[in-house]
Design an enzyme around this catalytic site. Structure first.
Site, PDB file in Angstrom:
ATOM      1  N   ASP A 106       0.903  -2.281   5.494  1.00 22.43           N
ATOM      2  CA  ASP A 106       0.164  -1.984   6.725  1.00 22.43           C
ATOM      3  C   ASP A 106      -0.581  -3.240   7.185  1.00 22.43           C
ATOM      4  OD1 ASP A 106       0.986   0.626   6.486  1.00 22.43           O
ATOM      5  OD2 ASP A 106      -0.876   1.292   5.520  1.00 22.43           O
TER       6      ASP A 106
HETATM    7  N1  URA Z   1       0.684   2.493   1.124  1.00 21.12           N
HETATM    8  C1  URA Z   1      -0.106   2.432   2.215  1.00 21.12           C
HETATM    9  O1  URA Z   1      -0.755   3.399   2.570  1.00 21.12           O
HETATM   10  N2  URA Z   1      -0.149   1.272   2.892  1.00 21.12           N
HETATM   11  C2  URA Z   1       0.521   0.172   2.520  1.00 21.12           C
HETATM   12  O2  URA Z   1       0.409  -0.859   3.189  1.00 21.12           O
HETATM   13  C3  URA Z   1       1.336   0.248   1.385  1.00 21.12           C
HETATM   14  C4  URA Z   1       1.402   1.419   0.704  1.00 21.12           C
END
Ligand code: URA
Length: 239
Positions: A106
């Site tokens: 993310d």
């Molecule tokens: N899980 C999440 O919620 N975000 C990420 O970036 C990776 C795994």
């Protein structure tokens, strides 16, 4: 393999910029089959020619693998009109190599992100068939408990019906804010945040620290990258 310009070849290893490569060539420090290269425009086949720089073998690889310590604020994409991407953290000579991120983090997630132009191994690492472990360090609001650990281990079903595989939750500290290591064997959208959110412990911070057998280099500063070593590539291949 097709012949390539020597300055480009040197830069493609990520060890030198194109300008540094040209300087090394000008200084006579680059040899192809024992003969000093005269100009960056001279060409050689990197798979059959013996190329050395300062007396050391060039260490050419057909594919490039980069370990990036991703900072928050960058999108895991090659192009995105919504903001800077992880490619923006790499120098032009690497940007031109067709690298793409191996999976997504993310925008606000930090830590280990691999980039490569080797489609086969990248897809194998991401394939749901292979269940490559991904380990995340997280800080959450609220006290993590044994019940949370058990819910992870049992395999959670999220509110929208999404079924998750059994996952690891190693609680490091538990208090008003808790810290933990989460191990996932899959990579669904926002998965860590959604699992912990559903347990009433919203994620405040998330960092990937390991993928398969490969750990984030603790010496690699946030926002920095380096080319994977031969040993690290071997570790990846034996996920
Ligand atoms: N899980 C999440 O919620 N975000 C990420 O970036 C990776 C795994």
């Amino acid at each position: 393999m097709e012949k390539q310009r020597l300055d480009k070849l040197l830069a493609s290893t990520g060890k030198w910029s194109r300008r540094e490569a040209k300087d090394l060539i000008r200084q006579g420090r680059v040899l192809a089959d024992g003969v000093p290269v005269r100009s960056g425009q001279d060409k050689a086949d990197p798979e059959s020619a013996v190329i050395s720089v300062n007396g050391e073998p060039l260490g050419y690889r057909r594919y490039t693998w980069v370990m990036l310590n991703k900072p928050a604020g960058y999108l895991s994409a090659t192009e995105d009109g919504r903001g800077p991407t992880v490619l923006d953290l790499l120098p032009p000579e690497l940007q031109r190599q067709g690298l793409f991120p191996v999976g997504r983090l993310d925008k606000d997630t930090e830590g280990l992100l691999l980039l490569t132009n080797e489609g086969g191994l990248a897809h194998a690492l991401l394939s749901p068939k292979h269940h490559v472990d991904k380990v995340y360090f997280t800080r959450v609001d609220g006290r993590l408990t044994e019940a949370d650990r058990a819910a992870f281990a049992a395999g959670m079903t999220l509110d929208d019906g999404l079924r998750c595989l059994p996952a690891g939750l190693e609680i490091l500290t538990a208090g008003e804010e808790s810290r933990a290591l989460v191990t996932l064997r899959e990579g669904k959208f926002h998965q860590v945040k959604r699992m912990l959110g559903q347990l009433g412990k919203p994620v405040k911070y998330l960092e990937r620290v390991k993928m398969g057998n490969l750990e984030l280099d603790p010496g690699l500063e946030r926002g920095s990258y380096r080319i994977l070593t031969e040993e690290e590539l071997e570790k990846l291949r034996t996920f």
